[in-house]
Design a protein around this motif. Structure first.
Motif: not given
Length: 305
Positions: A42, A44, A70, A72, A88, A96-97, A140
């Motif tokens: 992960m 950010t 969300e 992609s 993310g 957040w990814a 997450r």
């Protein structure tokens, strides 16, 4: 709870199943189970310019992205090949990814090189945060809370992978090789080319190839769902050649045993491979189910004339 973990491959160390993978698939489909995806790295992206910056770099439309949605995206090379991939969600202050195991360092190195004067900060947060999968996607959690958040009813990656494959959703770098372009991996729908490419956004590296294939041509290959002969007591390896007779017509991606469909997998096949052609992969007979239309792209031509 019996845990069987992957011992090799990109998911090494992750729980493959807990002793009953087909039942786990049913539970996951019903929204009653969770999947430990803490092996996925992960990162950010924070700062006031993060969304416009990601918009300019990637195949996705990030400008105006609402918190909690969300998405992609791909980062392509100049020829339109998929070079990096991530997904993310933005929370209003930070994106957040996550990406595939083994690909975070290269992705972060590329993102860091592209910061220039943009007000963004990129950080690896894999040590502090983890992902949990479920019927509605991923979420997450702090890594210290992972065990509690997973709950008592769990499914392994066998279950989540089988459901993903059945849905025809490719996994970057496994179902796609270094030559893959986005057009080979998804059918266009509205303004989108699958989940990761927005067709009506500003320029980004590799866009010319994507636009040209979308508007004038057909992709050289097409993602296909293969139904594999269930009499074989094995599944083909990622990268195995797919044959029509003695002719190589494609490349095998991921495969799994589905609780309803039996053994299935995703493959990239040459576009002109007949849809009814009997195929074999690693000595296993297979039949095709269309994921990407062989004529994808032709629907645009009447509009251009």
């Amino acid at each position: 709870m019996t845990e069987v973990r992957h011992t090799e491959g990109p998911d090494a160390g992750a729980v493959w199943h807990y002793g009953d993978p087909l039942r786990e698939q049913r539970k996951l489909t019903a929204g009653e189970a969770s999947v430990d995806l803490s092996h996925l790295p992960m990162f950010t992206v924070s700062g006031p310019d993060r969304l416009t910056w990601l918009h300019a770099l990637s195949s996705q439309a990030f400008e105006g992205l609402a918190p909690g949605v969300e998405v992609s995206a791909y980062i392509l090379d100049p020829q339109g090949h998929v070079e990096h991939a991530f997904a993310g969600v933005d929370d209003g202050e930070t994106f957040w990814a996550f990406t595939e195991p083994g690909h975070l360092d290269a992705l972060l190195a590329h993102l860091t090189r592209m910061v220039f004067a943009s007000r963004v900060e990129v950080a690896d947060v894999s040590a502090a945060w983890a992902l949990i999968g479920g019927a509605d996607g991923v979420r997450r959690v702090p890594r210290t809370a992972l065990e509690a958040e997973l709950g008592d009813t769990r499914a392994g990656t066998w279950a989540s992978e089988a459901l993903r494959i059945a849905a025809g959703r490719p996994r970057p770098f496994l179902d796609a090789d270094e030559k893959a372009i986005p057009n080979e991996l998804a059918n266009p729908e509205g303004d989108l080319l699958g989940e990761s490419v927005h067709l009506k956004k500003g320029c980004y590296r590799g866009q010319e190839t994507v636009a040209r294939v979308h508007t004038l041509g057909r992709p050289p290959r097409r993602l296909t769902l293969l139904h594999l002969d269930g009499s074989a007591e094995r599944l083909p390896e990622v990268g195995a050649e797919v044959l029509a007779g003695e002719k190589v017509v494609g490349r095998m991606g991921t495969s799994a045993i589905h609780y309803e469909l039996g053994p299935i997998g995703l493959a990239l096949l040459k576009r002109n491979t007949p849809l009814d052609a009997p195929l074999t992969v690693a000595g296993i007979a297979a039949s095709q189910e269309v994921v990407v239309d062989p004529d994808a792209g032709l629907h645009v031509r009447p509009v251009l004339r």
